[in-house]
Scaffold this motif. Structure first.
Motif, PDB file in Angstrom:
ATOM      1  N   ARG A   1       0.853  -1.183   0.000  1.00  0.00           N
ATOM      2  CA  ARG A   1       0.000   0.000   0.000  1.00  0.00           C
ATOM      3  C   ARG A   1       0.897   1.243   0.000  1.00  0.00           C
ATOM      4  O   ARG A   1       1.902   1.279   0.712  1.00  0.00           O
ATOM      5  CB  ARG A   1      -0.848  -0.034   1.274  1.00  0.00           C
ATOM      6  N   PRO A   2       0.564   2.276  -0.801  1.00  0.00           N
ATOM      7  CA  PRO A   2       1.427   3.455  -0.819  1.00  0.00           C
ATOM      8  C   PRO A   2       1.492   4.136   0.556  1.00  0.00           C
ATOM      9  O   PRO A   2       0.476   4.284   1.218  1.00  0.00           O
ATOM     10  CB  PRO A   2       0.779   4.370  -1.849  1.00  0.00           C
TER      11      PRO A   2
ATOM     12  N   THR B   1      -3.709  12.982   9.543  1.00  0.00           N
ATOM     13  CA  THR B   1      -4.278  11.892  10.345  1.00  0.00           C
ATOM     14  C   THR B   1      -3.451  11.643  11.609  1.00  0.00           C
ATOM     15  O   THR B   1      -3.896  10.919  12.490  1.00  0.00           O
ATOM     16  CB  THR B   1      -4.301  10.600   9.519  1.00  0.00           C
ATOM     17  N   LEU B   2      -2.255  12.191  11.675  1.00  0.00           N
ATOM     18  CA  LEU B   2      -1.288  12.011  12.770  1.00  0.00           C
ATOM     19  C   LEU B   2      -0.662  10.616  12.816  1.00  0.00           C
ATOM     20  O   LEU B   2       0.539  10.480  12.990  1.00  0.00           O
ATOM     21  CB  LEU B   2      -1.894  12.344  14.141  1.00  0.00           C
ATOM     22  N   ILE B   3      -1.480   9.573  12.678  1.00  0.00           N
ATOM     23  CA  ILE B   3      -0.931   8.207  12.720  1.00  0.00           C
ATOM     24  C   ILE B   3      -1.539   7.394  11.588  1.00  0.00           C
ATOM     25  O   ILE B   3      -2.760   7.392  11.415  1.00  0.00           O
ATOM     26  CB  ILE B   3      -1.258   7.504  14.061  1.00  0.00           C
ATOM     27  N   ARG B   4      -0.693   6.727  10.821  1.00  0.00           N
ATOM     28  CA  ARG B   4      -1.183   5.761   9.836  1.00  0.00           C
ATOM     29  C   ARG B   4      -0.683   4.380  10.225  1.00  0.00           C
ATOM     30  O   ARG B   4       0.478   4.216  10.574  1.00  0.00           O
ATOM     31  CB  ARG B   4      -0.676   6.086   8.428  1.00  0.00           C
ATOM     32  N   GLU B   5      -1.571   3.395  10.131  1.00  0.00           N
ATOM     33  CA  GLU B   5      -1.214   2.035  10.525  1.00  0.00           C
ATOM     34  C   GLU B   5      -1.207   1.130   9.302  1.00  0.00           C
ATOM     35  O   GLU B   5      -2.135   1.136   8.517  1.00  0.00           O
ATOM     36  CB  GLU B   5      -2.236   1.516  11.546  1.00  0.00           C
ATOM     37  N   TYR B   6      -0.136   0.382   9.151  1.00  0.00           N
ATOM     38  CA  TYR B   6      -0.023  -0.586   8.053  1.00  0.00           C
ATOM     39  C   TYR B   6       0.163  -1.957   8.678  1.00  0.00           C
ATOM     40  O   TYR B   6       1.183  -2.222   9.307  1.00  0.00           O
ATOM     41  CB  TYR B   6       1.179  -0.250   7.170  1.00  0.00           C
ATOM     42  N   LYS B   7      -0.811  -2.813   8.504  1.00  0.00           N
ATOM     43  CA  LYS B   7      -0.764  -4.090   9.233  1.00  0.00           C
ATOM     44  C   LYS B   7      -0.549  -5.290   8.328  1.00  0.00           C
ATOM     45  O   LYS B   7      -0.595  -6.425   8.783  1.00  0.00           O
ATOM     46  CB  LYS B   7      -2.045  -4.255  10.047  1.00  0.00           C
TER      47      LYS B   7
ATOM     48  N   TYR C   1       5.745  -7.108  10.029  1.00  0.00           N
ATOM     49  CA  TYR C   1       5.338  -6.582  11.341  1.00  0.00           C
ATOM     50  C   TYR C   1       4.447  -5.382  11.082  1.00  0.00           C
ATOM     51  O   TYR C   1       4.564  -4.748  10.036  1.00  0.00           O
ATOM     52  CB  TYR C   1       6.552  -6.108  12.152  1.00  0.00           C
ATOM     53  N   PRO C   2       3.597  -5.037  12.057  1.00  0.00           N
ATOM     54  CA  PRO C   2       2.817  -3.805  11.887  1.00  0.00           C
ATOM     55  C   PRO C   2       3.752  -2.594  11.843  1.00  0.00           C
ATOM     56  O   PRO C   2       4.778  -2.579  12.521  1.00  0.00           O
ATOM     57  CB  PRO C   2       1.953  -3.741  13.156  1.00  0.00           C
ATOM     58  N   LEU C   3       3.384  -1.618  11.015  1.00  0.00           N
ATOM     59  CA  LEU C   3       4.147  -0.366  10.946  1.00  0.00           C
ATOM     60  C   LEU C   3       3.214   0.770  11.349  1.00  0.00           C
ATOM     61  O   LEU C   3       2.110   0.897  10.804  1.00  0.00           O
ATOM     62  CB  LEU C   3       4.672  -0.147   9.523  1.00  0.00           C
TER      63      LEU C   3
END
Ligand code: ADP
Ligand code: MG
Length: 156
Positions: free
Chosen positions: A51-52, A59-65, A69-71
């Motif tokens: 995902r780009p 948004t302050l925080i973006r989560e890539y799961k 590992y989660p980022l």
């Protein structure tokens, strides 16, 4: 270390990303447009995140799961005047993901004891050149930086 274009910064980020473990915390310092988000794209790539990666400025925080590992990618720029209380930052820092923080100076009091600071400096004479400096705090991050320096050679 030096990079000569954005792609080289992504490559360097990916080299670092390969060395990171769950719970690791990276603080990215540098002016607007220095390349903090670009560097994060490399880390995400190393974790297999397709995902780009977009700037979390609003948004302050973006989560890539979806990666190894989660980022958790944070941009605290908008917290210049406080307001981090409701974000639950402690849970991120104590969790099992990799946390990348841009503008961490605005959440100074909430940072963990150890982390890796990466300072990105623009070149006054060339728009595409960056000096990238690693400042590990604690033994774990010292080892990571040693390994990165052994693996990586400045591209010419
Ligand atoms: P920041 O998150 O620090 O505000 P960004 O990563 O969003 O910065 O933007 C950096 C900009 O600089 C991008 O447009 C990128 O293409 C450009 N750029 C040019 N050269 C480099 C380089 N060597 N490393 C990183 N980015 C570079
Ligand atoms: Mg950014």
């Amino acid at each position: 270390m030096q990079t000569n274009d954005a792609a080289q910064t992504i490559t360097l980020g990916a080299k670092l990303g390969q060395l990171l473990k769950p719970g690791d915390v990276i603080l990215l310092n540098g002016d607007l447009g220095a390349g903090k988000t670009t560097f994060t794209k490399g880390i995400a790539k190393a974790l297999g995140i397709r995902r780009p990666v977009k700037s979390p400025t609003f948004t302050l925080i973006r989560e890539y799961k979806e990666g190894t590992y989660p980022l958790y990618h944070m941009d605290m720029y908008r917290l210049e005047n406080g307001g981090s209380d409701e974000l639950g930052l402690e849970e991120y820092f104590e969790g099992q993901g990799i946390v990348i923080v841009e503008w961490s100076q605005f959440i100074q009091d909430e940072l963990p004891l150890d982390y890796l600071v990466i300072a990105i400096h623009k070149d006054p004479d060339n728009d595409d050149i960056r000096q990238i400096e690693f400042q590990p705090k604690g033994q774990h991050y010292q080892q990571i930086v040693q390994q990165l320096e052994a693996d990586y050679h400045d591209p010419s």
